[in-house]
Design a protein around this motif. Structure first.
Motif, PDB file in Angstrom:
ATOM      1  N   ARG A  19      -1.806  -7.183  -4.649  1.00  0.00           N
ATOM      2  CA  ARG A  19      -2.025  -8.324  -3.774  1.00  0.00           C
ATOM      3  C   ARG A  19      -1.449  -9.552  -4.469  1.00  0.00           C
ATOM      4  NH1 ARG A  19      -8.030 -10.270  -2.940  1.00  0.00           N
ATOM      5  NH2 ARG A  19      -7.645 -11.183  -4.994  1.00  0.00           N
TER       6      ARG A  19
ATOM      7  N   PHE B  87       3.748   0.698   2.660  1.00  0.00           N
ATOM      8  CA  PHE B  87       3.586  -0.387   3.619  1.00  0.00           C
ATOM      9  C   PHE B  87       3.457  -1.718   2.902  1.00  0.00           C
ATOM     10  CE2 PHE B  87       3.160   1.853   7.553  1.00  0.00           C
ATOM     11  CZ  PHE B  87       2.597   3.078   7.229  1.00  0.00           C
TER      12      PHE B  87
ATOM     13  N   LEU C  60      -5.090  -7.437   8.272  1.00  0.00           N
ATOM     14  CA  LEU C  60      -3.783  -7.306   7.656  1.00  0.00           C
ATOM     15  C   LEU C  60      -2.756  -6.986   8.740  1.00  0.00           C
ATOM     16  CD1 LEU C  60      -4.649  -5.140   4.532  1.00  0.00           C
ATOM     17  CD2 LEU C  60      -3.963  -7.526   4.541  1.00  0.00           C
TER      18      LEU C  60
ATOM     19  N   GLN D  62       0.847   5.283   1.148  1.00  0.00           N
ATOM     20  CA  GLN D  62       0.138   6.266   1.973  1.00  0.00           C
ATOM     21  C   GLN D  62       0.751   7.642   1.737  1.00  0.00           C
ATOM     22  OE1 GLN D  62       0.405   6.117   6.359  1.00  0.00           O
ATOM     23  NE2 GLN D  62      -1.812   6.418   6.429  1.00  0.00           N
TER      24      GLN D  62
ATOM     25  N   PHE E  73       0.703  -5.226   9.190  1.00  0.00           N
ATOM     26  CA  PHE E  73       1.511  -4.267   8.448  1.00  0.00           C
ATOM     27  C   PHE E  73       2.951  -4.240   8.934  1.00  0.00           C
ATOM     28  CE2 PHE E  73      -1.404  -1.887   5.800  1.00  0.00           C
ATOM     29  CZ  PHE E  73      -2.638  -2.191   6.344  1.00  0.00           C
ATOM     30  N   GLY E  74       3.850  -3.980   8.004  1.00  0.00           N
ATOM     31  CA  GLY E  74       5.205  -3.647   8.384  1.00  0.00           C
ATOM     32  C   GLY E  74       5.238  -2.210   8.887  1.00  0.00           C
ATOM     33  N   LYS E  75       6.404  -1.753   9.303  1.00  0.00           N
ATOM     34  CA  LYS E  75       6.501  -0.414   9.876  1.00  0.00           C
ATOM     35  C   LYS E  75       6.517   0.678   8.826  1.00  0.00           C
ATOM     36  CE  LYS E  75       8.540  -1.668  14.280  1.00  0.00           C
ATOM     37  NZ  LYS E  75       9.599  -1.405  15.291  1.00  0.00           N
ATOM     38  N   GLY E  76       6.650   0.285   7.583  1.00  0.00           N
ATOM     39  CA  GLY E  76       6.599   1.267   6.518  1.00  0.00           C
ATOM     40  C   GLY E  76       7.962   1.830   6.151  1.00  0.00           C
TER      41      GLY E  76
ATOM     42  N   TYR F 181       0.834  -1.180   0.000  1.00  0.00           N
ATOM     43  CA  TYR F 181       0.000   0.000   0.000  1.00  0.00           C
ATOM     44  C   TYR F 181       0.877   1.241   0.000  1.00  0.00           C
ATOM     45  CZ  TYR F 181      -4.134  -2.758   1.262  1.00  0.00           C
ATOM     46  OH  TYR F 181      -5.178  -3.656   1.262  1.00  0.00           O
TER      47      TYR F 181
ATOM     48  N   PRO G 291       0.785  11.897   1.919  1.00  0.00           N
ATOM     49  CA  PRO G 291       0.590  12.761   3.095  1.00  0.00           C
ATOM     50  C   PRO G 291      -0.870  12.936   3.513  1.00  0.00           C
ATOM     51  CG  PRO G 291       2.260  13.689   1.669  1.00  0.00           C
ATOM     52  CD  PRO G 291       1.685  12.509   0.932  1.00  0.00           C
ATOM     53  N   SER G 292      -1.796  12.777   2.593  1.00  0.00           N
ATOM     54  CA  SER G 292      -3.218  12.904   2.947  1.00  0.00           C
ATOM     55  C   SER G 292      -3.666  11.811   3.912  1.00  0.00           C
ATOM     56  CB  SER G 292      -4.077  12.841   1.681  1.00  0.00           C
ATOM     57  OG  SER G 292      -3.906  11.581   1.047  1.00  0.00           O
ATOM     58  N   GLY G 293      -2.926  10.715   3.969  1.00  0.00           N
ATOM     59  CA  GLY G 293      -3.233   9.659   4.916  1.00  0.00           C
ATOM     60  C   GLY G 293      -3.988   8.479   4.360  1.00  0.00           C
ATOM     61  N   GLU G 294      -4.629   8.662   3.226  1.00  0.00           N
ATOM     62  CA  GLU G 294      -5.415   7.580   2.669  1.00  0.00           C
ATOM     63  C   GLU G 294      -4.506   6.453   2.178  1.00  0.00           C
ATOM     64  OE1 GLU G 294      -8.184   9.105  -0.067  1.00  0.00           O
ATOM     65  OE2 GLU G 294      -9.042   7.161  -0.602  1.00  0.00           O
ATOM     66  N   LEU G 295      -4.907   5.238   2.390  1.00  0.00           N
ATOM     67  CA  LEU G 295      -4.129   4.095   1.922  1.00  0.00           C
ATOM     68  C   LEU G 295      -4.527   3.751   0.492  1.00  0.00           C
ATOM     69  CD1 LEU G 295      -4.015   1.630   4.931  1.00  0.00           C
ATOM     70  CD2 LEU G 295      -2.114   2.850   3.921  1.00  0.00           C
TER      71      LEU G 295
END
Lengths: 114, 115
Positions: free
Chosen positions: B50, B91, B103, B39, B105-108, B37, B41-45
């Protein structure tokens, strides 16, 4: 495609008040919904998993009396942060899932408690 | 237990450089799904890809490509000819189901692309 609407996008509330966040799947019926919390510069941490009509399953360390989750229908789940405090300030994001749709995320809610 | 490791916390590149984001996963399940995924700056994933555990074919989508290697439990993501708009947090995530289970998640990895 699958769309999940999350409202509000951002909210500022006073310490001690409660805030409700809605997560709605617009074009499909979600079997399961998930709530995540993300602190600045950190990953998404799962708070709870909810299935329609049943109680949510909370992750270890998440206070179920503070973070109330209601999943009354296949298209709507709500997260209520009760008696919010500044340390609850965070980015909350929901995800709805269904077998043929996979995972769809809402756009997130930025909560600031002052 | 399932776990996703993204060892690179931050990467900075200059536009047009190629960049690879690493993802290593742990699971005891024979059937699992891997995701990437973005992300902004707006925050949306933003969903990118997949992959299920039975499909090790690499995939290319425009400037994006993914290399899945079960032997090393890795699912790396490469952006070719990076652009400023690629700047975001990326991520990697793991699930043992297509849906219904959360899900992990990794730390990104924060990618910064400068002009």
């Amino acid at each position: 495609g699958a769309v999940v609407s999350q409202h509000p996008s951002w909210v500022i509330c006073k310490s001690g008040t409660s805030v409700k966040i809605e997560c709605r799947s617009l074009d499909f019926q979600a079997t399961t919904m998930f709530w995540y919390r993300q602190f600045p510069k950190q990953s998404l941490m799962l708070m709870a998993t909810s299935n329609e009509g049943s109680k949510a399953t909370y992750e270890q360390g998440v206070e179920k009396d503070k973070f109330l989750i209601n999943h009354a229908s296949l298209t709507l789940s709500t997260l209520t942060v009760t008696s919010a405090h500044p340390e609850d300030s965070s980015f909350y994001i929901c995800s709805a899932s269904k077998f043929s749709y996979g995972y769809t995320f809402g756009s997130g809610t930025r909560l600031t408690v002052v | 237990a399932q776990k996703v490791t993204q060892a690179q916390t931050e990467i900075s590149v200059v536009e047009k450089e190629d960049v690879t984001l690493d993802c290593v996963y742990e699971t005891r399940d024979t059937t699992y799904y891997l995701f990437w995924y973005k992300q902004p700056p707006s925050g949306e994933l933003v969903f990118l890809i997949r992959r299920n555990s039975f499909d090790e074919q690499n995939e290319i989508s425009g400037r994006y490509s993914w290399n899945f290697q079960k032997s090393t439990s890795s699912f790396n993501f490469t952006i070719t000819a990076s652009q400023v708009v690629d700047s975001a947090v990326y991520f990697c995530a793991l699930s043992y189901n297509q849906a219904g289970t959360a899900l992990i998640f990794g730390k990104g990895t924060t990618l910064s692309v400068s002009s």
